[in-house]
Each structure stands twice: as C-alpha cells, then as structure tokens.
Design an enzyme around this catalytic site. Sequence first.
Site, PDB file in Angstrom:
ATOM      1  N   SER A 277       0.773  -1.066  -0.169  1.00 40.82           N
ATOM      2  CA  SER A 277      -0.007  -0.087  -0.051  1.00 40.82           C
ATOM      3  C   SER A 277       0.799   1.152   0.098  1.00 40.82           C
ATOM      4  O   SER A 277       2.108   0.794   0.457  1.00 40.82           O
ATOM      5  CB  SER A 277      -0.842  -0.101   1.445  1.00 40.82           C
ATOM      6  OG  SER A 277      -1.584   1.086   1.327  1.00 40.82           O
TER       7      SER A 277
ATOM      8  N   TYR B 164      -2.690  -1.267  10.577  1.00 41.58           N
ATOM      9  CA  TYR B 164      -2.638  -1.333   8.896  1.00 41.58           C
ATOM     10  C   TYR B 164      -1.173  -0.882   8.463  1.00 41.58           C
ATOM     11  O   TYR B 164      -0.409  -1.442   7.795  1.00 41.58           O
ATOM     12  CB  TYR B 164      -3.789  -0.486   8.278  1.00 41.58           C
ATOM     13  CG  TYR B 164      -3.978  -0.732   6.837  1.00 41.58           C
ATOM     14  CD1 TYR B 164      -4.280  -2.014   6.301  1.00 41.58           C
ATOM     15  CD2 TYR B 164      -3.082   0.174   5.810  1.00 41.58           C
ATOM     16  CE1 TYR B 164      -4.609  -2.073   4.729  1.00 41.58           C
ATOM     17  CE2 TYR B 164      -3.215  -0.053   4.374  1.00 41.58           C
ATOM     18  CZ  TYR B 164      -3.846  -1.181   4.059  1.00 41.58           C
ATOM     19  OH  TYR B 164      -4.077  -1.392   2.730  1.00 41.58           O
TER      20      TYR B 164
HETATM   21  P1  NAD Z   1     -11.047  -6.470  -0.749  1.00 39.59           P
HETATM   22  O1  NAD Z   1     -11.898  -6.400   0.722  1.00 39.59           O
HETATM   23  O2  NAD Z   1     -11.992  -6.025  -2.043  1.00 39.59           O
HETATM   24  O3  NAD Z   1     -10.895  -8.051  -0.967  1.00 39.59           O
HETATM   25  C1  NAD Z   1      -9.898  -8.545   0.154  1.00 39.59           C
HETATM   26  C2  NAD Z   1      -9.965 -10.079  -0.153  1.00 39.59           C
HETATM   27  O4  NAD Z   1      -9.090 -10.752   0.940  1.00 39.59           O
HETATM   28  C3  NAD Z   1     -11.181 -10.768  -0.253  1.00 39.59           C
HETATM   29  O5  NAD Z   1     -10.851 -11.788  -1.353  1.00 39.59           O
HETATM   30  C4  NAD Z   1     -11.216 -11.429   1.015  1.00 39.59           C
HETATM   31  O6  NAD Z   1     -11.972 -12.710   0.908  1.00 39.59           O
HETATM   32  C5  NAD Z   1      -9.802 -11.736   1.477  1.00 39.59           C
HETATM   33  N1  NAD Z   1      -9.573 -11.983   2.566  1.00 39.59           N
HETATM   34  C6  NAD Z   1      -9.849 -11.185   3.460  1.00 39.59           C
HETATM   35  N2  NAD Z   1      -9.685 -11.777   5.092  1.00 39.59           N
HETATM   36  C7  NAD Z   1      -9.067 -12.860   4.568  1.00 39.59           C
HETATM   37  C8  NAD Z   1      -8.890 -14.067   5.289  1.00 39.59           C
HETATM   38  N3  NAD Z   1      -8.724 -14.190   6.655  1.00 39.59           N
HETATM   39  N4  NAD Z   1      -8.462 -15.103   4.607  1.00 39.59           N
HETATM   40  C9  NAD Z   1      -8.341 -15.251   3.277  1.00 39.59           C
HETATM   41  N5  NAD Z   1      -8.667 -14.203   2.533  1.00 39.59           N
HETATM   42  C10 NAD Z   1      -9.094 -13.094   3.099  1.00 39.59           C
HETATM   43  O7  NAD Z   1      -9.888  -5.599  -0.598  1.00 39.59           O
HETATM   44  P2  NAD Z   1      -8.896  -4.999  -1.776  1.00 39.59           P
HETATM   45  O8  NAD Z   1      -9.231  -3.509  -1.515  1.00 39.59           O
HETATM   46  O9  NAD Z   1      -8.824  -5.569  -3.046  1.00 39.59           O
HETATM   47  O10 NAD Z   1      -7.477  -4.842  -0.964  1.00 39.59           O
HETATM   48  C11 NAD Z   1      -6.400  -6.040  -1.625  1.00 39.59           C
HETATM   49  C12 NAD Z   1      -5.208  -5.724  -0.925  1.00 39.59           C
HETATM   50  O11 NAD Z   1      -4.748  -4.391  -1.521  1.00 39.59           O
HETATM   51  C13 NAD Z   1      -5.049  -5.446   0.417  1.00 39.59           C
HETATM   52  O12 NAD Z   1      -3.856  -6.097   0.915  1.00 39.59           O
HETATM   53  C14 NAD Z   1      -5.158  -4.135   0.979  1.00 39.59           C
HETATM   54  O13 NAD Z   1      -4.478  -3.783   1.864  1.00 39.59           O
HETATM   55  C15 NAD Z   1      -4.441  -3.584  -0.392  1.00 39.59           C
HETATM   56  N6  NAD Z   1      -4.646  -2.171  -0.929  1.00 39.59           N
HETATM   57  C16 NAD Z   1      -5.724  -1.821  -1.113  1.00 39.59           C
HETATM   58  C17 NAD Z   1      -5.907  -0.596  -1.659  1.00 39.59           C
HETATM   59  C18 NAD Z   1      -7.524   0.053  -1.976  1.00 39.59           C
HETATM   60  O14 NAD Z   1      -7.498   1.332  -2.072  1.00 39.59           O
HETATM   61  N7  NAD Z   1      -8.514  -0.911  -2.075  1.00 39.59           N
HETATM   62  C19 NAD Z   1      -4.972   0.334  -1.483  1.00 39.59           C
HETATM   63  C20 NAD Z   1      -3.710  -0.226  -1.010  1.00 39.59           C
HETATM   64  C21 NAD Z   1      -3.568  -1.424  -0.778  1.00 39.59           C
END
Ligand code: NAD
Length: 264
Positions: A146, A159
Amino acid sequence: MANGKNALVTGSTSGIGLGIAKALAQAGYNVMFNGLVRNDEERNAAEKVAQDVAKEYGVKTLFNPANMMKGEEIRAMIAQAEQTWGSVDVLVNNAGIQFVSPIEDFPEDKWDAIIAINLTAAFHTSKAVWKGMKARGWGRIINITSAHALQASEFKSAYVASKHGVTGLTKTLALEGATCGITCNAICPGYVLTPLVEGQIPDQMKAHNMSREEVIQKVMLYKHAIKDFVTVEQIGALVVFLASDAAKLITGVSIPVDGGWSAQ
Ligand code: NAD
C-alpha cells in the site's frame, strides 16, 4: 493461451486480488483463487468466479478457502496447488483487511487480525512456496502492500505497521532469493475503489464529520496528485510485468502506483 506456469493469488475473490487473478489468467497462468467464505453460498460464488475465469481465458483454476489467519490452512492450500499442478511459480500476497480508529480506542483483536492477515500470512505463504521455487531455480513473489507501506496516516496504526512490515519482508526475501532465481517485490497502490475502501467510507465520514463525496475528494484522493482512483486492471498489468522474464533484475523494491502520493 496457457503458458505452463501456475500462480496463487491470496484474497482473489474480490477487488484487487480478483483483478490480478484475471490479468494473470489472461497472460496464460493457471490460477489458484483464495478468499474467505462464511457459508456454502459464498463458497459456491467463489468457486463460480474461478470457473468463469478458467472458461474466459482457457487456463486452469482452483479455489481454496484457506483462512489467512491460520498457518495450517495456508500450507494445505499451497500443497494442494503443488500436488495438482506440480508447482507454484508466482505467489501474490494480496489478502488484506483494514480497521480505522484512533489508537486509544483501537481494539486489540483488530490489531491481532490485521497483523496476522496482512503480514504473518505472507511469511507463511512465502515459506511454503520457497522450497519448490528454489529447487526449480525460478519464482516470483509479489506483495500487494500500500502507499501506507511507505507513508503513514492517522487512525490506521495496525494497517500502517503491517504494511511497513511487509516492506521489510520483501527486501529480506529479495536478498535470500537472489542466488536461486526468486525475486520478491511489492506494489504499493494508492486508493482503489474496492469493497475494502467502500467499507472505510462510513468510518471516515464519522471520523471527519464529512459527506461521502467530501471523504473521497478531501480525505482519500487528497493525497493523490492525480485525482483518480487506481484501477484493479492497472495493478494486474504491473503484476504480470513483475512476473515476466523482463523483470528478472527487479527485486526488493516497493513500486508505488499512487497518483503521485509518495512523491510529496
Ligand atoms: P477487498 O476487501 O476487496 O478484498 C480482500 C480479499 O481478501 C477478499 O478476497 C477477501 O475474501 C480476502 N480475505 C480477507 N480476509 C481473509 C482471510 N482471513 N483469509 C483469506 N482471505 C481473506 O480488498 P482490496 O481493496 O481488494 O485489497 C486487497 C489488498 O490490497 C489488501 O492487502 C489491501 O491492503 C491492499 N490495498 C488496497 C487498497 C485500496 O484502495 N483498495 C490500497 C492499497 C492497498
């Protein structure tokens, strides 16, 4: 068309992980999907996501519901991929959760869960694929961290700590993999409008006493010099590049895809 390599993307039933899984499938990788499911209905929906991607791109897919909080389930998932396909060549550590609260109210169980899913799971997965990658002399580990792996924001102590931790793990694995064909890098997205970010909007509205649109423009995209959300397709394309032979000499780095946030 299939390229003979196999990828595992954690947390790929939704958001960024799903975008990455689709991009890898399009590039010819067989893909093991993973995500948390709470009941049969969610499991069926996740299985269908994987099957639809297989049909669309002509590759093989599997779905495994390993909980990223449980090392045993993670190891069993990787064993399933290796036994079925013979290898995990590309590992994408993407599963992640968020919780927004001032430190004085931050629940201890949320801290533990965030460190377990965002940081410790990447240790378990990387350790489990390492032996096979090393034996084959080729591997790619790509961590989705991130902008918060490089910078901090208030109210996100767990986080930010977890993502900075993965930055350290990324550098360490890059050094350990240097002599055996394994690279390890991190991608640092700014804001991507996924269910995880949607879920933060109500909390941010409360914390800042703002409307939804004000939170998006003044809190989230405030730090982007380019005032757009990042897309899952943009992250997927970078993963495919980092997995390619063209990226052989790129290792140990954290690449921001954040509209200029980290340039400030
Ligand atoms: P999201 O909530 O849309 O998806 C998260 C995924 O992780 C889902 O498939 C969920 O089932 C899975 N998950 C959650 N807990 C779990 C567990 N205990 N075991 C197995 N799977 C689990 O999230 P996203 O926004 O797509 O984020 C994905 C990654 O990208 C994360 O690591 C997040 O920190 C990072 N990220 C997201 C953003 C953003 O703006 N969306 C920005 C920077 C980084």
